[in-house]
Design an enzyme around this catalytic site. Structure first.
Site, PDB file in Angstrom:
ATOM      1  N   ASP A 126       0.861  -1.173   0.000  1.00  0.00           N
ATOM      2  CA  ASP A 126       0.000   0.000   0.000  1.00  0.00           C
ATOM      3  C   ASP A 126       0.902   1.228   0.000  1.00  0.00           C
ATOM      4  O   ASP A 126       2.122   1.109  -0.081  1.00  0.00           O
ATOM      5  CB  ASP A 126      -0.959  -0.004   1.199  1.00  0.00           C
ATOM      6  CG  ASP A 126      -0.227  -0.103   2.537  1.00  0.00           C
ATOM      7  OD1 ASP A 126       1.008   0.077   2.569  1.00  0.00           O
ATOM      8  OD2 ASP A 126      -0.884  -0.374   3.559  1.00  0.00           O
ATOM      9  N   THR A 340      -6.111 -12.461   4.520  1.00  0.00           N
ATOM     10  CA  THR A 340      -5.402 -11.656   3.528  1.00  0.00           C
ATOM     11  C   THR A 340      -5.201 -10.254   4.109  1.00  0.00           C
ATOM     12  O   THR A 340      -5.709  -9.935   5.178  1.00  0.00           O
ATOM     13  CB  THR A 340      -6.211 -11.567   2.215  1.00  0.00           C
ATOM     14  OG1 THR A 340      -7.516 -11.081   2.517  1.00  0.00           O
ATOM     15  CG2 THR A 340      -6.323 -12.936   1.541  1.00  0.00           C
ATOM     16  N   TYR A 341      -4.489  -9.413   3.365  1.00  0.00           N
ATOM     17  CA  TYR A 341      -4.140  -8.073   3.851  1.00  0.00           C
ATOM     18  C   TYR A 341      -5.407  -7.291   4.199  1.00  0.00           C
ATOM     19  O   TYR A 341      -6.330  -7.181   3.386  1.00  0.00           O
ATOM     20  CB  TYR A 341      -3.342  -7.337   2.771  1.00  0.00           C
ATOM     21  CG  TYR A 341      -2.693  -6.074   3.250  1.00  0.00           C
ATOM     22  CD1 TYR A 341      -1.786  -6.096   4.304  1.00  0.00           C
ATOM     23  CD2 TYR A 341      -2.970  -4.842   2.650  1.00  0.00           C
ATOM     24  CE1 TYR A 341      -1.180  -4.933   4.753  1.00  0.00           C
ATOM     25  CE2 TYR A 341      -2.370  -3.681   3.090  1.00  0.00           C
ATOM     26  CZ  TYR A 341      -1.482  -3.730   4.140  1.00  0.00           C
ATOM     27  OH  TYR A 341      -0.881  -2.574   4.586  1.00  0.00           O
ATOM     28  N   PRO A 342      -5.485  -6.738   5.427  1.00  0.00           N
ATOM     29  CA  PRO A 342      -6.757  -6.143   5.895  1.00  0.00           C
ATOM     30  C   PRO A 342      -6.989  -4.699   5.482  1.00  0.00           C
ATOM     31  O   PRO A 342      -7.990  -4.118   5.868  1.00  0.00           O
ATOM     32  CB  PRO A 342      -6.639  -6.265   7.417  1.00  0.00           C
ATOM     33  CG  PRO A 342      -5.172  -6.158   7.682  1.00  0.00           C
ATOM     34  CD  PRO A 342      -4.487  -6.783   6.504  1.00  0.00           C
TER      35      PRO A 342
END
Length: 864
Positions: A126, A340-342
């Site tokens: 991100d 998975t990525y939150p």
């Protein structure tokens, strides 16, 4: 090539957290075991193994950072609130300091980079992760060895820590994105300068006038303040609400021994005479005639895939879990390899997402294993389409887990997994029956439903549908009216915003990102701008309401979401490579600099609001000690932030935030004539302070202000004389005798909470001498024992010795923090040094005190 020359290249791989580094090493080292060793940083291990890197034999070193390596701040000369005009901050330079100097991250990366040929970055995918990439690059790349002209810096793209996903990411490495990193720097600089300028001005202005604000900071934040505005706007709507009366006709009919309440087709009317007219018409009839019976199959659609905001809203509504707590737990589940990525804005599964495998991973679970097997057997329903933001797939369980494995994170995992299974389940189908009645031409109806196929509601707990049974009716049938009356009601005001409502508004108006929304909500709670009520409702406090109303009176754009949303759009332009950082930042700072100048000129408008709500310092304070300038009483405000003030001299003094304060024996400070104040905290540590010297220390560094008492000050030489260096780990402080602690004598550290209880109940008098221990450098204590309680073998009533090295004294010393107090190594010279520097305490002690006192008097005079 490098491979043909049998050279072994070295690859440094950096993850965002130590746990991810270990997961990486376990997933990529294969059957070969990896070795683990310590690095320069105490927090981050280095895992090493052999492998192949694009056809070359390679030695891999996997390590990590611990979040951001650097944080943005002003240079030290701009951090003095009293001497720096907040307006200057808009044009002030910024520096990047180590986020946590104790972790020694830059040196860690510089050291590990030596001898390496390649760098592979495994930071979170991100904007923040991209920014950390470049913090790592700055420390690693200058120290890399040559790679024969090949690309040396690589970026891994991944959304899950499952081994199969990590191996796939390793096989498809790309490059880091400088634009995304720059957008983080742009937002950080704008938020720092705007937030600090407004916060410093407001805090000093309002805390200098009011005593019951009950907050340490009257803060402003470009995201925090619009978030507060949503809450206050709803509060204003509730306050301004005027209830209105409305009326309904309530009819009950009987069928097959059951009472059925009918709904009036007109709903309600707001005119009582009109409703009375209709009531008279209906009351003349004895029966209700069935005019129509309709049946229709209806369905409740399965939910969309879960993005961050939806997850936080569900956690608040269904679990009663705040956004900040939910985000922390989701991150922990991700780091442990369960999710998975939150942090994602996407709520549709990518075309290549293996939904079958994700469901199969749950097929043996004790709670929903059988449901998962049925889904696989009968085929998954096609997930609903949503929005693909191109960042990460929706939040999805990666592997199965039980409550015993997850502890307090289980409820969140349970909610997310059930929701995921619901997204690939069928819709809930039900038969809706509606019966229409006519009573003297007035229409009424009753509705029932029967579930045909529960679909997703069988797994998602909050979605279950209950059957609402309606007896069989035939068209033209007449049923008797059991009851007919007029209902009187009042309209209700809207309720306060819940966390879920607020997240929806923030998402709609572009306030914050999926990664920061939870933090902004938490901030307005911690600043005492809102309180959390029953049902996770956010209720603004008087302070929060006064601030927002004050901003609106001066400049509405300081609080409405539009301005912050524009800032976010500009940062997105930078992230997309469509704008440069410098013009975006300068445009925003120019805009807010003008707003700040206008706000300062018109702050009286805000002050008028505060004046009507809060108590002045004079009204909130209690007189305590005398001022050294005017000899009038200083008052203390006990509510945070704790401070003292002199009404006559118009001067405010910062004070310790923890502890009760009272007058100290009416003794005055020899440097400035202020009466001393005695501070005692909950753990039993107490000490005298001079209000003037605490607020504006005559000794030591400015940055040490308020952290500890300075041993050079004459009041501490006399009332808290130094004995030895602190025994606590990593504490640079000094243990000092508390002369007020008799008969339960103790020595306290001037920095940390370390305390030693000495001599039990045996000592009558304890004095710190001017002599030092030859073995350890501690000051010797002269002790007079109580009659009949001497612990000395020969029974003598007085003994002069070292607390650390003397067996008798040492045996009577106990640490109050639970650690044992052990005799120091007699050979370790200087370990027990009395005042932090070798040689202090030796020689003519009184002359040194006289010098210190005279030096302090001179400094105090200069300041006046």
């Amino acid at each position: 090539s490098l491979a043909s020359s049998k050279m072994v290249v070295t690859v440094l791989m950096v993850a965002e957290k130590p746990s991810i580094a270990q997961t990486l090493a376990e997933a990529l080292s294969g059957p070969k075991k990896f070795n683990t060793r310590s690095g320069v940083s105490p927090a981050c291990k280095v895992h090493e193994y052999e492998g192949d890197f694009y056809g070359q034999k390679a030695w891999f070193k996997v390590t990590s950072c611990a979040g951001h390596v650097y944080s943005i701040d002003f240079p030290p000369e701009f951090n003095n609130w009293d001497r720096v005009d907040p307006l200057v901050l808009f044009g002030a330079p910024t520096v990047k300091n180590e986020a946590n100097p104790k972790l020694r991250m830059p040196k860690h990366f510089q050291s590990e980079a030596k001898g390496c040929n390649y760098l592979v970055l495994w930071l979170d995918c991100d904007r923040e992760g991209e920014n950390i990439c470049y913090e790592v690059i700055d420390n690693v790349v200058p120290n890399l060895s040559s790679a024969g002209g090949q690309q040396q810096v690589w970026r891994a793209q991944f959304s899950s820590l499952a081994p199969v996903d990590l191996k796939k990411a390793m096989a498809t490495l790309g490059s880091p994105n400088k634009d995304m990193s720059d957008s983080v720097d742009a937002r950080a600089e704008m938020d720092l300068k705007l937030g600090c300028a407004f916060t410093r001005f407001q805090t000093k202005y309002f805390q200098g006038k009011y005593g019951d604000l009950d907050t340490n900071l009257v803060s402003y934040g470009p995201c925090q303040t619009p978030t507060l505005w949503f809450c206050v706007k709803r509060s204003d709507e509730i306050t301004a609400f005027q209830p209105e009366s409305y009326y309904t006709i309530d009819v009950m009919v009987q069928k097959a021994g059951r009472d059925l309440n009918l709904t009036w087709d007109r709903g309600q009317v707001f005119d009582m005479p009109v409703c009375t007219l209709f009531l008279n018409i209906v009351q003349q009839a004895k029966n209700a005639k069935v005019t129509d019976v309709s049946q229709k199959e209806d369905r409740a659609a399965r939910p969309q895939a879960l993005n961050t905001v939806s997850m936080l809203k569900m956690a608040s509504t269904k679990l009663g879990m705040g956004p900040q707590e939910a985000m922390h737990k989701a991150e922990r589940l991700y780091l442990d390899g369960y999710l998975t990525y939150p942090r994602t804005e996407t709520n549709t599964y990518p075309k290549n997402f293996d939904l079958q495998a994700a469901v199969r991973a749950q097929s043996n679970h004790p709670h929903w294993g059988e449901y998962s097997q049925n889904l696989l057997r009968n085929g998954l329903a096609k997930a609903r389409e949503g929005v693909d933001m191109g960042d990460h797939p929706p939040i999805t369980p990666v592997r199965a887990a039980t409550e015993g494995q997850l502890g307090d994170a289980w409820r969140l995992y349970d909610m997310i997994t059930r929701h995921f299974l619901a997204t690939v389940s069928g819709d809930c189908k039900f038969l809706r029956t509606r019966v229409h009645f006519s009573i003297d031409s007035e229409g009424f109806s009753v509705t029932g439903r029967k579930v045909i196929d529960p679909g997703y509601t069988a797994i998602q707990r909050s979605g279950e549908m209950e059957d609402v049974m309606v007896p069989d009716f035939a068209k033209g049938e007449s049923v008797s009216i059991a009851k007919c009356s007029m209902g009187s009601h009042k309209t209700r005001p809207p309720s306060y915003l819940t966390e879920s409502d607020l997240l929806t508004l923030m998402e709609k108006h572009g306030i914050g990102t999926d990664a920061s929304m939870a933090t902004h909500i938490n901030n307005i709670c911690e600043r005492n701008y809102v309180t959390l009520g029953e049902g996770r409702k956010l209720i603004p406090t008087q302070l929060g309401i006064a601030l927002v109303h004050g901003y609106q009176m001066v400049d509405n754009e300081l609080v409405i979401p539009k301005v912050r949303a524009n800032m976010e759009k500009n940062c997105t332009l930078v992230a997309d490579g469509k704008a440069e950082v410098y013009p975006v930042v300068q445009h925003c700072l120019r805009l807010f600099r003008e707003k700040f100048i206008y706000y300062v000129k018109n702050v009286d408008l805000v002050d008028q609001l505060f004046e009507s709500i809060f108590k002045t310092l004079e009204a909130a304070g209690r007189p305590l000690s005398r001022c050294g300038e005017c000899n009038r009483y200083l008052s203390v405000v006990d509510r945070k932030p704790v401070r003292m003030f002199c009404k006559t001299c118009n001067r405010i003094f910062k004070m310790p935030q923890n502890g009760q304060m009272k007058l100290y024996k009416e003794i005055r400070c020899p440097l400035d004539n202020y009466e001393l104040v005695f501070v005692a905290n909950k753990v039993g540590k107490s000490y005298p302070i001079c209000p003037m010297c605490y607020d504006d220390p005559p000794f030591g560094q400015k940055e040490e202000q308020g952290k500890h008492w300075n041993l050079d000050h004459p009041i501490y030489k006399k009332y808290r004389p130094a004995v030895m260096s602190c025994i606590a780990d990593n504490c640079p402080g000094t243990l000092c005798l508390d002369i007020d602690s008799a008969p339960k004598w103790q020595i306290d550290c001037n920095i940390c909470l370390q305390q030693l209880s000495i001599f039990e109940d045996k000592a009558h008098k304890v004095k710190v001498t001017q002599d030092t221990c030859e073995d350890c450098g501690s000051m010797l204590l002269d002790v007079v024992f109580n009659k009949g309680k001497s612990p000395v073998p020969d029974g003598s009533a007085e003994r002069k010795a070292c607390l650390a090295c003397d067996d008798v004294f040492n045996s009577l010393t106990v640490s109050k923090t639970g650690k044992g107090f052990f005799r120091r190594n007699p050979g370790a010279k200087g370990k027990g040094k009395g005042k932090g520097k070798k040689g202090k305490g030796k020689g003519k002690q009184m002359s040194e005190e006289d010098k210190a006192e005279e030096r302090g008097r001179m400094l105090a005079k200069q300041k006046k």
